[in-house]
Enzyme design. Structure first.
Site, PDB file in Angstrom:
ATOM      1  N   HIS A  17     -10.265  -3.549  -5.395  1.00 25.25           N
ATOM      2  CA  HIS A  17     -11.344  -2.979  -4.813  1.00 25.25           C
ATOM      3  C   HIS A  17     -10.852  -1.405  -4.909  1.00 25.25           C
ATOM      4  O   HIS A  17     -11.709  -0.449  -5.573  1.00 25.25           O
ATOM      5  CB  HIS A  17     -11.735  -2.773  -3.351  1.00 25.25           C
ATOM      6  CG  HIS A  17     -12.179  -4.099  -2.922  1.00 25.25           C
ATOM      7  ND1 HIS A  17     -11.774  -5.147  -2.035  1.00 25.25           N
ATOM      8  CD2 HIS A  17     -13.310  -4.801  -3.499  1.00 25.25           C
ATOM      9  CE1 HIS A  17     -12.336  -6.155  -1.827  1.00 25.25           C
ATOM     10  NE2 HIS A  17     -13.636  -5.911  -2.580  1.00 25.25           N
ATOM     11  N   LYS A  41     -22.649 -13.885   8.417  1.00 25.77           N
ATOM     12  CA  LYS A  41     -21.141 -14.284   8.066  1.00 25.77           C
ATOM     13  C   LYS A  41     -20.335 -14.039   9.187  1.00 25.77           C
ATOM     14  O   LYS A  41     -20.486 -12.795  10.005  1.00 25.77           O
ATOM     15  CB  LYS A  41     -20.667 -13.603   6.895  1.00 25.77           C
ATOM     16  CG  LYS A  41     -21.064 -14.260   5.540  1.00 25.77           C
ATOM     17  CD  LYS A  41     -20.385 -13.561   4.339  1.00 25.77           C
ATOM     18  CE  LYS A  41     -20.795 -13.699   3.110  1.00 25.77           C
ATOM     19  NZ  LYS A  41     -20.098 -13.142   1.974  1.00 25.77           N
ATOM     20  N   ARG A  90     -14.889  -9.038 -12.147  1.00 29.13           N
ATOM     21  CA  ARG A  90     -13.564  -9.370 -12.473  1.00 29.13           C
ATOM     22  C   ARG A  90     -13.347 -10.511 -13.679  1.00 29.13           C
ATOM     23  O   ARG A  90     -12.841 -10.571 -14.268  1.00 29.13           O
ATOM     24  CB  ARG A  90     -12.869 -10.025 -11.434  1.00 29.13           C
ATOM     25  CG  ARG A  90     -12.661  -9.279 -10.114  1.00 29.13           C
ATOM     26  CD  ARG A  90     -12.415 -10.027  -8.806  1.00 29.13           C
ATOM     27  NE  ARG A  90     -13.711 -10.579  -8.545  1.00 29.13           N
ATOM     28  CZ  ARG A  90     -13.861 -11.257  -7.439  1.00 29.13           C
ATOM     29  NH1 ARG A  90     -12.716 -11.437  -6.498  1.00 29.13           N
ATOM     30  NH2 ARG A  90     -15.014 -11.727  -7.299  1.00 29.13           N
ATOM     31  N   SER A 128     -10.789 -11.095  -1.876  1.00 32.70           N
ATOM     32  CA  SER A 128     -10.561 -10.820  -0.406  1.00 32.70           C
ATOM     33  C   SER A 128     -10.202 -12.365   0.100  1.00 32.70           C
ATOM     34  O   SER A 128      -9.509 -12.672   0.948  1.00 32.70           O
ATOM     35  CB  SER A 128     -11.700 -10.519   0.205  1.00 32.70           C
ATOM     36  OG  SER A 128     -11.965  -9.001  -0.007  1.00 32.70           O
TER      37      SER A 128
HETATM   38  O1  PNS Z   1     -18.021  -8.133  -1.504  1.00 32.67           O
HETATM   39  P1  PNS Z   1     -19.426  -9.155  -1.468  1.00 32.67           P
HETATM   40  O2  PNS Z   1     -19.545  -9.771  -0.240  1.00 32.67           O
HETATM   41  O3  PNS Z   1     -19.380  -9.896  -2.879  1.00 32.67           O
HETATM   42  O4  PNS Z   1     -20.814  -8.068  -1.502  1.00 32.67           O
HETATM   43  C1  PNS Z   1     -21.824  -8.430  -1.704  1.00 32.67           C
HETATM   44  C2  PNS Z   1     -22.800  -7.307  -1.306  1.00 32.67           C
HETATM   45  C3  PNS Z   1     -22.591  -6.919   0.068  1.00 32.67           C
HETATM   46  C4  PNS Z   1     -22.733  -6.260  -2.147  1.00 32.67           C
HETATM   47  C5  PNS Z   1     -24.572  -7.840  -1.257  1.00 32.67           C
HETATM   48  O5  PNS Z   1     -24.366  -8.992  -0.618  1.00 32.67           O
HETATM   49  C6  PNS Z   1     -25.395  -7.155  -0.373  1.00 32.67           C
HETATM   50  O6  PNS Z   1     -25.588  -5.903  -0.731  1.00 32.67           O
HETATM   51  N1  PNS Z   1     -26.206  -7.605   0.442  1.00 32.67           N
HETATM   52  C7  PNS Z   1     -27.103  -6.929   1.348  1.00 32.67           C
HETATM   53  C8  PNS Z   1     -28.497  -7.573   1.443  1.00 32.67           C
HETATM   54  C9  PNS Z   1     -29.080  -7.287  -0.010  1.00 32.67           C
HETATM   55  O7  PNS Z   1     -29.192  -6.064  -0.134  1.00 32.67           O
HETATM   56  N2  PNS Z   1     -29.582  -8.284  -0.476  1.00 32.67           N
HETATM   57  C10 PNS Z   1     -30.284  -8.075  -2.039  1.00 32.67           C
HETATM   58  C11 PNS Z   1     -29.614  -8.261  -3.049  1.00 32.67           C
HETATM   59  S1  PNS Z   1     -29.341  -9.932  -3.571  1.00 32.67           S
END
Ligand code: PNS
Length: 162
Positions: A17, A41, A90, A128
């Protein structure tokens, strides 16, 4: 002025990150590291803890701030006036889901662009989840996470085990 959002769970922040934050901070005028508070979560670190750890890291970047959001990322980006969402990739395995999220986000708002940054190959195996798993079994995570947050992670793991 080009403002970008770098969203994620950051549970916890890893060296991968930080690599993206570092590189994106050089590309965009302003970068918002946005932590998702996801009621579906159960994270290891609370939203306050994740924001606090990230704040320690971004201290040295004058054009980076940390914030958190609930709900749709696209709505948050719009609210913050950011036209760019930056995501780290990645491996090929990341691509399919990231591609789907980018398309959904574009469907929701075609004015916001998702841009992908390839990870530095030094960090391509770090996530993570891997950090939490290795730490929980007593493995050494010193090279996987920023030194500013290493004690916090170890403290949490010890607490979990006690
Ligand atoms: O670090 P992560 O968990 O891979 O990040 C994922 C994240 C937080 C970027 C994504 O799940 C998110 O923005 N979720 C918020 C809900 C949303 O906007 N969903 C629509 C896109 S699928």
């Amino acid at each position: 002025m080009v403002k970008a959002v770098y969203p994620g769970s950051f549970d916890p922040v890893t060296n991968g990150h930080v690599d993206i934050i570092d590189r994106a901070s050089k590309v965009f005028d302003q970068l918002i590291v946005a932590v998702l508070e996801n009621p579906r979560k159960t994270p290891l670190f609370s939203i306050e803890e994740r924001v606090k750890m990230l704040n320690r890291i971004i201290d040295r970047y004058p054009n980076v701030e940390v914030d958190y959001y609930r709900g749709l990322l696209i709505e948050y980006s719009r609210k913050r006036g950011a036209k760019i969402i930056i995501k780290g990739l990645r491996a090929i395995s990341d691509f399919e889901f990231e591609f789907q999220m980018a398309l959904v986000n574009r469907k929701l708002d075609c004015d916001v662009e998702t841009l992908f940054m390839m990870t530095n190959n030094k960090y391509s195996y770090i996530s993570s989840s891997i950090v939490k798993e290795v730490a929980s079994y007593g493995g050494d995570i010193k090279d996987l996470v920023p030194r500013e947050v290493y004690p916090d992670i170890m403290e949490k793991i010890v607490l979990l085990k006690s």
